[in-house]
Design a protein around this motif. Structure first.
Motif, short mmCIF file in Angstrom:
data_model
loop_
_atom_site.label_atom_id
_atom_site.label_comp_id
_atom_site.label_asym_id
_atom_site.label_seq_id
_atom_site.Cartn_x
_atom_site.Cartn_y
_atom_site.Cartn_z
N MET A 86 5.81 -16.37 37.82
CA MET A 86 6.69 -15.42 38.54
C MET A 86 6.98 -14.19 37.68
SD MET A 86 7.65 -18.78 38.91
CE MET A 86 9.30 -19.26 38.44
N ARG A 115 8.52 -18.33 44.82
CA ARG A 115 7.82 -18.17 43.54
C ARG A 115 6.53 -17.37 43.66
NH1 ARG A 115 10.25 -23.19 43.79
NH2 ARG A 115 11.66 -23.68 42.04
N VAL A 136 13.88 -27.72 50.09
CA VAL A 136 13.96 -29.01 49.41
C VAL A 136 15.30 -29.67 49.73
CG1 VAL A 136 12.33 -28.35 47.60
CG2 VAL A 136 14.77 -28.01 47.22
N CYS A 163 13.67 -16.31 42.37
CA CYS A 163 13.65 -17.61 41.69
C CYS A 163 14.35 -17.45 40.33
CB CYS A 163 12.22 -18.12 41.49
SG CYS A 163 12.21 -19.81 40.84
N TYR A 164 15.28 -18.32 40.07
CA TYR A 164 15.94 -18.34 38.75
C TYR A 164 14.95 -18.89 37.71
CZ TYR A 164 20.81 -17.55 40.25
OH TYR A 164 21.97 -17.01 40.72
N LEU A 165 15.14 -18.48 36.46
CA LEU A 165 14.33 -19.01 35.36
C LEU A 165 15.25 -19.54 34.26
CD1 LEU A 165 12.33 -16.23 36.29
CD2 LEU A 165 10.93 -17.97 35.21
N GLY A 166 15.37 -20.85 34.21
CA GLY A 166 16.27 -21.50 33.25
C GLY A 166 15.77 -21.40 31.83
N THR A 167 14.54 -20.97 31.67
CA THR A 167 13.94 -20.80 30.35
C THR A 167 14.69 -19.75 29.51
OG1 THR A 167 12.35 -19.64 31.76
CG2 THR A 167 11.60 -21.62 30.66
N ARG A 204 18.97 -31.75 49.41
CA ARG A 204 20.22 -31.71 48.65
C ARG A 204 20.90 -33.08 48.80
NH1 ARG A 204 18.40 -27.45 46.89
NH2 ARG A 204 19.53 -25.49 46.76
N GLN A 219 5.60 -19.07 33.09
CA GLN A 219 5.79 -19.24 34.53
C GLN A 219 5.31 -17.96 35.20
OE1 GLN A 219 9.26 -21.73 35.87
NE2 GLN A 219 10.16 -20.93 34.00
N ARG A 233 17.94 -20.57 53.01
CA ARG A 233 17.27 -20.04 51.81
C ARG A 233 16.50 -21.13 51.06
NH1 ARG A 233 18.49 -21.84 47.31
NH2 ARG A 233 17.24 -20.23 46.30
N ARG A 234 15.54 -20.67 50.27
CA ARG A 234 14.87 -21.53 49.29
C ARG A 234 14.27 -20.61 48.23
NH1 ARG A 234 12.29 -18.98 52.49
NH2 ARG A 234 10.59 -19.59 53.87
N SER A 235 14.03 -21.18 47.07
CA SER A 235 13.46 -20.35 46.00
C SER A 235 12.05 -19.92 46.39
CB SER A 235 13.39 -21.14 44.69
OG SER A 235 14.70 -21.43 44.25
C1 FMN Z 1 19.89 -22.03 36.47
C2 FMN Z 1 18.60 -22.31 37.21
C3 FMN Z 1 17.42 -22.34 36.51
C4 FMN Z 1 16.21 -22.52 37.18
N1 FMN Z 1 15.04 -22.47 36.47
C5 FMN Z 1 13.86 -22.53 37.13
C6 FMN Z 1 12.64 -22.34 36.43
O1 FMN Z 1 12.63 -22.12 35.21
N2 FMN Z 1 11.49 -22.40 37.13
C7 FMN Z 1 11.47 -22.60 38.48
O2 FMN Z 1 10.38 -22.63 39.07
N3 FMN Z 1 12.61 -22.78 39.19
C8 FMN Z 1 13.80 -22.73 38.55
N4 FMN Z 1 14.98 -22.86 39.24
C9 FMN Z 1 14.95 -23.05 40.70
C10 FMN Z 1 15.27 -24.50 41.05
O3 FMN Z 1 14.17 -25.31 40.69
C11 FMN Z 1 15.58 -24.58 42.54
O4 FMN Z 1 16.72 -23.81 42.83
C12 FMN Z 1 15.84 -26.04 42.96
O5 FMN Z 1 14.70 -26.81 42.78
C13 FMN Z 1 16.26 -26.10 44.42
O6 FMN Z 1 15.30 -25.46 45.22
P1 FMN Z 1 15.71 -24.29 46.22
O7 FMN Z 1 16.29 -23.16 45.41
O8 FMN Z 1 14.42 -23.89 46.89
O9 FMN Z 1 16.69 -24.86 47.19
C14 FMN Z 1 16.19 -22.72 38.59
C15 FMN Z 1 17.41 -22.71 39.28
C16 FMN Z 1 18.60 -22.50 38.60
C17 FMN Z 1 19.89 -22.45 39.38
#
Ligand code: FMN
Length: 260
Positions: A69, A15, A171, A131-135, A173, A67, A11-13
Protein backbone atom coordinates in the motif's frame (compact mmCIF):
# COMPACT_ATOMS: atom_id res chain seq x y z
CA UNK A 1 -29.96 6.35 8.51
CA UNK A 2 -27.61 9.19 7.60
CA UNK A 3 -25.06 8.79 4.81
CA UNK A 4 -22.30 9.06 7.39
CA UNK A 5 -23.65 6.23 9.55
CA UNK A 6 -24.15 4.11 6.44
CA UNK A 7 -20.56 4.80 5.42
CA UNK A 8 -19.35 3.75 8.89
CA UNK A 9 -21.42 0.57 8.91
CA UNK A 10 -20.37 -0.56 5.45
CA UNK A 11 -16.69 0.42 5.57
CA UNK A 12 -13.72 -1.93 5.28
CA UNK A 13 -10.01 -1.42 4.86
CA UNK A 14 -8.91 -0.94 1.25
CA UNK A 15 -5.42 -2.09 0.26
CA UNK A 16 -5.57 -1.71 -3.54
CA UNK A 17 -5.92 1.65 -5.25
CA UNK A 18 -6.43 2.98 -8.77
CA UNK A 19 -3.72 5.21 -10.25
CA UNK A 20 -6.08 8.21 -10.04
CA UNK A 21 -4.43 10.95 -7.98
CA UNK A 22 -6.07 12.64 -5.00
CA UNK A 23 -6.43 16.36 -5.62
CA UNK A 24 -5.11 18.96 -3.20
CA UNK A 25 -8.70 20.16 -2.69
CA UNK A 26 -9.92 16.71 -1.62
CA UNK A 27 -6.96 16.31 0.71
CA UNK A 28 -7.52 19.77 2.18
CA UNK A 29 -11.18 18.90 2.89
CA UNK A 30 -10.03 15.80 4.78
CA UNK A 31 -7.56 17.81 6.83
CA UNK A 32 -10.13 20.52 7.58
CA UNK A 33 -12.59 18.00 9.01
CA UNK A 34 -9.77 16.06 10.68
CA UNK A 35 -8.55 19.16 12.46
CA UNK A 36 -12.09 19.85 13.72
CA UNK A 37 -11.71 16.77 15.95
CA UNK A 38 -11.64 17.21 19.69
CA UNK A 39 -8.11 17.89 20.89
CA UNK A 40 -6.68 18.08 24.40
CA UNK A 41 -7.04 21.64 25.71
CA UNK A 42 -7.35 22.77 22.08
CA UNK A 43 -3.55 22.47 21.90
CA UNK A 44 -3.55 20.41 18.67
CA UNK A 45 -0.40 18.55 19.67
CA UNK A 46 -0.13 16.60 16.42
CA UNK A 47 1.26 16.93 12.90
CA UNK A 48 0.39 15.12 9.69
CA UNK A 49 3.13 14.37 7.15
CA UNK A 50 1.85 13.97 3.57
CA UNK A 51 3.95 11.69 1.38
CA UNK A 52 3.25 11.74 -2.37
CA UNK A 53 6.82 11.64 -3.67
CA UNK A 54 7.64 8.23 -5.18
CA UNK A 55 11.23 8.24 -3.95
CA UNK A 56 10.20 8.97 -0.38
CA UNK A 57 7.48 6.30 -0.55
CA UNK A 58 10.21 3.88 -1.66
CA UNK A 59 12.26 4.88 1.38
CA UNK A 60 9.26 4.37 3.66
CA UNK A 61 8.22 1.02 2.14
CA UNK A 62 10.78 -1.23 3.89
CA UNK A 63 10.02 0.51 7.18
CA UNK A 64 6.44 -0.70 6.74
CA UNK A 65 7.71 -4.22 6.01
CA UNK A 66 7.22 -3.63 2.26
CA UNK A 67 3.46 -3.60 2.55
CA UNK A 68 2.51 -2.69 -0.99
CA UNK A 69 0.00 0.00 0.00
CA UNK A 70 2.88 2.40 0.71
CA UNK A 71 4.17 2.46 -2.87
CA UNK A 72 0.82 1.82 -4.56
CA UNK A 73 -1.33 4.40 -2.76
CA UNK A 74 -1.19 7.92 -4.25
CA UNK A 75 -0.97 9.39 -0.75
CA UNK A 76 0.55 8.16 2.51
CA UNK A 77 -0.23 10.09 5.69
CA UNK A 78 1.90 9.76 8.81
CA UNK A 79 0.21 11.07 11.95
CA UNK A 80 2.61 12.24 14.62
CA UNK A 81 2.37 13.10 18.29
CA UNK A 82 3.92 16.58 18.28
CA UNK A 83 4.87 18.70 21.27
CA UNK A 84 7.66 20.45 19.30
CA UNK A 85 5.47 23.22 17.89
CA UNK A 86 3.65 23.88 21.16
CA UNK A 87 6.87 23.84 23.21
CA UNK A 88 8.46 26.36 20.83
CA UNK A 89 5.42 28.63 21.17
CA UNK A 90 5.62 28.45 24.96
CA UNK A 91 9.31 29.38 24.94
CA UNK A 92 8.73 32.23 22.52
CA UNK A 93 6.00 33.59 24.76
CA UNK A 94 7.91 33.38 28.04
CA UNK A 95 6.00 30.32 29.30
CA UNK A 96 7.82 27.33 30.78
CA UNK A 97 6.80 24.15 28.89
CA UNK A 98 6.53 20.90 30.85
CA UNK A 99 5.85 18.40 28.09
CA UNK A 100 9.01 16.28 28.05
CA UNK A 101 7.36 13.39 29.90
CA UNK A 102 5.46 10.21 29.17
CA UNK A 103 2.02 11.60 30.01
CA UNK A 104 2.53 14.35 27.43
CA UNK A 105 3.47 11.74 24.83
CA UNK A 106 0.22 9.92 25.60
CA UNK A 107 -1.72 13.19 25.31
CA UNK A 108 -0.19 13.96 21.93
CA UNK A 109 -0.53 10.36 20.71
CA UNK A 110 -4.23 10.33 21.61
CA UNK A 111 -4.71 13.65 19.81
CA UNK A 112 -2.91 12.33 16.72
CA UNK A 113 -4.93 9.13 16.61
CA UNK A 114 -8.24 10.98 16.98
CA UNK A 115 -7.29 13.21 14.02
CA UNK A 116 -6.24 10.16 12.01
CA UNK A 117 -9.57 8.46 12.58
CA UNK A 118 -11.53 11.58 11.63
CA UNK A 119 -9.50 11.88 8.43
CA UNK A 120 -10.30 8.21 7.72
CA UNK A 121 -14.03 8.69 8.33
CA UNK A 122 -14.06 11.76 6.08
CA UNK A 123 -12.08 9.95 3.38
CA UNK A 124 -14.39 6.94 3.41
CA UNK A 125 -17.45 9.22 3.31
CA UNK A 126 -16.01 10.67 0.07
CA UNK A 127 -15.57 7.19 -1.42
CA UNK A 128 -11.82 6.97 -0.82
CA UNK A 129 -10.25 3.82 0.63
CA UNK A 130 -7.87 3.77 3.57
CA UNK A 131 -5.70 1.27 5.40
CA UNK A 132 -3.90 1.85 8.69
CA UNK A 133 -0.29 0.64 8.99
CA UNK A 134 0.60 -0.52 12.49
CA UNK A 135 4.21 -0.89 11.41
CA UNK A 136 4.62 2.81 12.26
CA UNK A 137 5.26 2.15 15.94
CA UNK A 138 7.54 -0.81 15.17
CA UNK A 139 9.83 1.26 12.98
CA UNK A 140 9.30 4.74 14.43
CA UNK A 141 13.05 5.26 14.89
CA UNK A 142 13.68 4.88 11.13
CA UNK A 143 10.52 6.70 10.02
CA UNK A 144 11.75 9.64 12.13
CA UNK A 145 14.89 9.80 9.93
CA UNK A 146 13.07 9.52 6.59
CA UNK A 147 10.48 12.16 7.53
CA UNK A 148 13.08 14.34 9.30
CA UNK A 149 11.05 14.56 12.52
CA UNK A 150 12.64 16.76 15.19
CA UNK A 151 12.76 16.15 18.94
CA UNK A 152 9.27 16.27 20.44
CA UNK A 153 7.72 14.52 17.42
CA UNK A 154 6.95 10.79 17.17
CA UNK A 155 5.02 9.01 14.40
CA UNK A 156 2.14 7.05 15.92
CA UNK A 157 0.16 5.81 12.95
CA UNK A 158 0.13 5.84 9.16
CA UNK A 159 -2.64 5.47 6.62
CA UNK A 160 -2.47 4.72 2.93
CA UNK A 161 -5.12 6.59 0.98
CA UNK A 162 -6.49 6.22 -2.53
CA UNK A 163 -9.45 5.58 -4.77
CA UNK A 164 -10.46 1.91 -4.27
CA UNK A 165 -9.46 -0.69 -6.85
CA UNK A 166 -11.00 -3.55 -4.88
CA UNK A 167 -14.25 -4.25 -3.11
CA UNK A 168 -13.46 -6.76 -0.39
CA UNK A 169 -16.05 -8.42 1.82
CA UNK A 170 -16.44 -6.94 5.27
CA UNK A 171 -14.60 -8.93 7.92
CA UNK A 172 -16.24 -10.06 11.16
CA UNK A 173 -16.52 -8.27 14.48
CA UNK A 174 -17.14 -9.71 17.93
CA UNK A 175 -20.77 -9.38 19.04
CA UNK A 176 -21.49 -6.16 20.95
CA UNK A 177 -22.05 -8.20 24.14
CA UNK A 178 -18.33 -8.97 24.07
CA UNK A 179 -17.39 -5.32 24.15
CA UNK A 180 -20.00 -3.46 26.17
CA UNK A 181 -20.05 -3.59 29.98
CA UNK A 182 -22.98 -2.17 31.90
CA UNK A 183 -21.86 0.22 34.65
CA UNK A 184 -18.86 -1.86 35.74
CA UNK A 185 -16.53 -4.31 34.04
CA UNK A 186 -18.02 -7.79 33.91
CA UNK A 187 -15.07 -10.15 33.72
CA UNK A 188 -15.33 -13.15 31.41
CA UNK A 189 -15.75 -16.77 32.43
CA UNK A 190 -14.20 -19.45 30.22
CA UNK A 191 -17.70 -20.28 28.96
CA UNK A 192 -18.32 -16.65 27.98
CA UNK A 193 -14.98 -16.44 26.14
CA UNK A 194 -15.76 -19.64 24.26
CA UNK A 195 -19.19 -18.36 23.27
CA UNK A 196 -18.07 -14.86 22.29
CA UNK A 197 -15.27 -16.17 20.02
CA UNK A 198 -17.26 -19.13 18.70
CA UNK A 199 -18.44 -17.52 15.47
CA UNK A 200 -14.99 -16.07 14.70
CA UNK A 201 -13.37 -19.46 15.24
CA UNK A 202 -15.74 -21.19 12.84
CA UNK A 203 -15.35 -18.71 9.98
CA UNK A 204 -14.00 -20.11 6.74
CA UNK A 205 -11.13 -17.57 6.69
CA UNK A 206 -10.18 -18.44 10.28
CA UNK A 207 -10.03 -22.15 9.45
CA UNK A 208 -7.94 -21.30 6.40
CA UNK A 209 -5.49 -19.24 8.53
CA UNK A 210 -5.11 -22.19 10.92
CA UNK A 211 -4.54 -24.63 8.09
CA UNK A 212 -2.04 -22.41 6.25
CA UNK A 213 -0.03 -21.90 9.45
CA UNK A 214 -0.43 -25.46 10.76
CA UNK A 215 -1.97 -24.22 14.01
CA UNK A 216 -4.46 -26.01 16.24
CA UNK A 217 -6.38 -22.89 17.27
CA UNK A 218 -7.04 -19.46 15.81
CA UNK A 219 -5.55 -17.84 18.93
CA UNK A 220 -2.23 -19.56 18.12
CA UNK A 221 -2.18 -17.80 14.76
CA UNK A 222 -2.05 -14.53 16.72
CA UNK A 223 0.38 -15.62 19.46
CA UNK A 224 2.76 -17.68 17.31
CA UNK A 225 2.63 -15.97 13.92
CA UNK A 226 1.06 -12.53 13.75
CA UNK A 227 1.78 -10.80 17.09
CA UNK A 228 4.58 -12.77 18.76
CA UNK A 229 5.86 -12.13 22.27
CA UNK A 230 9.52 -11.88 21.17
CA UNK A 231 8.63 -9.29 18.53
CA UNK A 232 6.50 -7.34 20.98
CA UNK A 233 9.37 -7.22 23.47
CA UNK A 234 11.96 -6.26 20.85
CA UNK A 235 9.80 -3.49 19.35
CA UNK A 236 8.83 -2.27 22.84
CA UNK A 237 12.52 -1.76 23.65
CA UNK A 238 13.05 0.16 20.42
CA UNK A 239 10.00 2.33 21.01
CA UNK A 240 11.03 3.12 24.59
CA UNK A 241 14.37 4.32 23.18
CA UNK A 242 12.46 6.46 20.64
CA UNK A 243 10.55 8.05 23.53
CA UNK A 244 13.86 8.83 25.23
CA UNK A 245 15.55 10.11 22.06
CA UNK A 246 12.63 12.35 21.17
CA UNK A 247 12.60 13.85 24.65
CA UNK A 248 9.51 12.32 26.24
CA UNK A 249 11.04 10.29 29.07
CA UNK A 250 12.17 12.95 31.45
CA UNK A 251 10.08 12.57 34.55
CA UNK A 252 12.70 14.35 36.66
CA UNK A 253 11.76 18.00 36.35
CA UNK A 254 14.57 19.52 34.21
CA UNK A 255 13.47 20.03 30.60
CA UNK A 256 14.85 17.57 28.00
CA UNK A 257 12.77 18.91 25.12
CA UNK A 258 14.15 22.44 25.06
CA UNK A 259 14.81 22.76 21.38
CA UNK A 260 18.03 24.45 20.29
C1 FMN B 1 -3.73 0.60 14.42
C2 FMN B 1 -4.00 -0.29 13.23
C3 FMN B 1 -2.94 -0.86 12.56
C4 FMN B 1 -3.16 -1.62 11.42
N1 FMN B 1 -2.08 -2.11 10.72
C5 FMN B 1 -2.28 -2.74 9.55
C6 FMN B 1 -1.18 -3.13 8.75
O1 FMN B 1 -0.01 -2.89 9.10
N2 FMN B 1 -1.43 -3.76 7.58
C7 FMN B 1 -2.69 -4.01 7.15
O2 FMN B 1 -2.85 -4.58 6.06
N3 FMN B 1 -3.77 -3.65 7.87
C8 FMN B 1 -3.60 -3.01 9.06
N4 FMN B 1 -4.68 -2.59 9.80
C9 FMN B 1 -6.04 -2.84 9.31
C10 FMN B 1 -6.68 -3.97 10.09
O3 FMN B 1 -6.09 -5.19 9.71
C11 FMN B 1 -8.19 -3.97 9.82
O4 FMN B 1 -8.74 -2.76 10.26
C12 FMN B 1 -8.87 -5.13 10.53
O5 FMN B 1 -8.42 -6.36 10.03
C13 FMN B 1 -10.38 -5.05 10.34
O6 FMN B 1 -10.69 -4.99 8.97
P1 FMN B 1 -11.59 -3.81 8.38
O7 FMN B 1 -10.89 -2.51 8.64
O8 FMN B 1 -11.69 -4.11 6.91
O9 FMN B 1 -12.91 -3.88 9.06
C14 FMN B 1 -4.48 -1.86 10.96
C15 FMN B 1 -5.55 -1.31 11.67
C16 FMN B 1 -5.31 -0.52 12.79
C17 FMN B 1 -6.48 0.10 13.51
Amino acid sequence: MTDLILSLLTRRSIRKYTSEPISDEVLKDLFKSGCRSSTTGNMQVYSIIVTRDEARKKSLAPLHFNQKMITEAPVVLTFCADFNRFTKWCILRNALPGYDNFLSFMTAAIDAIIVAQTVCISAEAKGLGICYLGTTTYMAHKIIDVLELPKGVIPVTTISLGWPAESPEQVDRLPLEAIIHKEVYQDYTDEMIAELYHEKELREDSLQFMKENSKETLAQVFTDIRYKKDDNIAFSKIFLQVLRDQGFMNQEGNNSMIIS
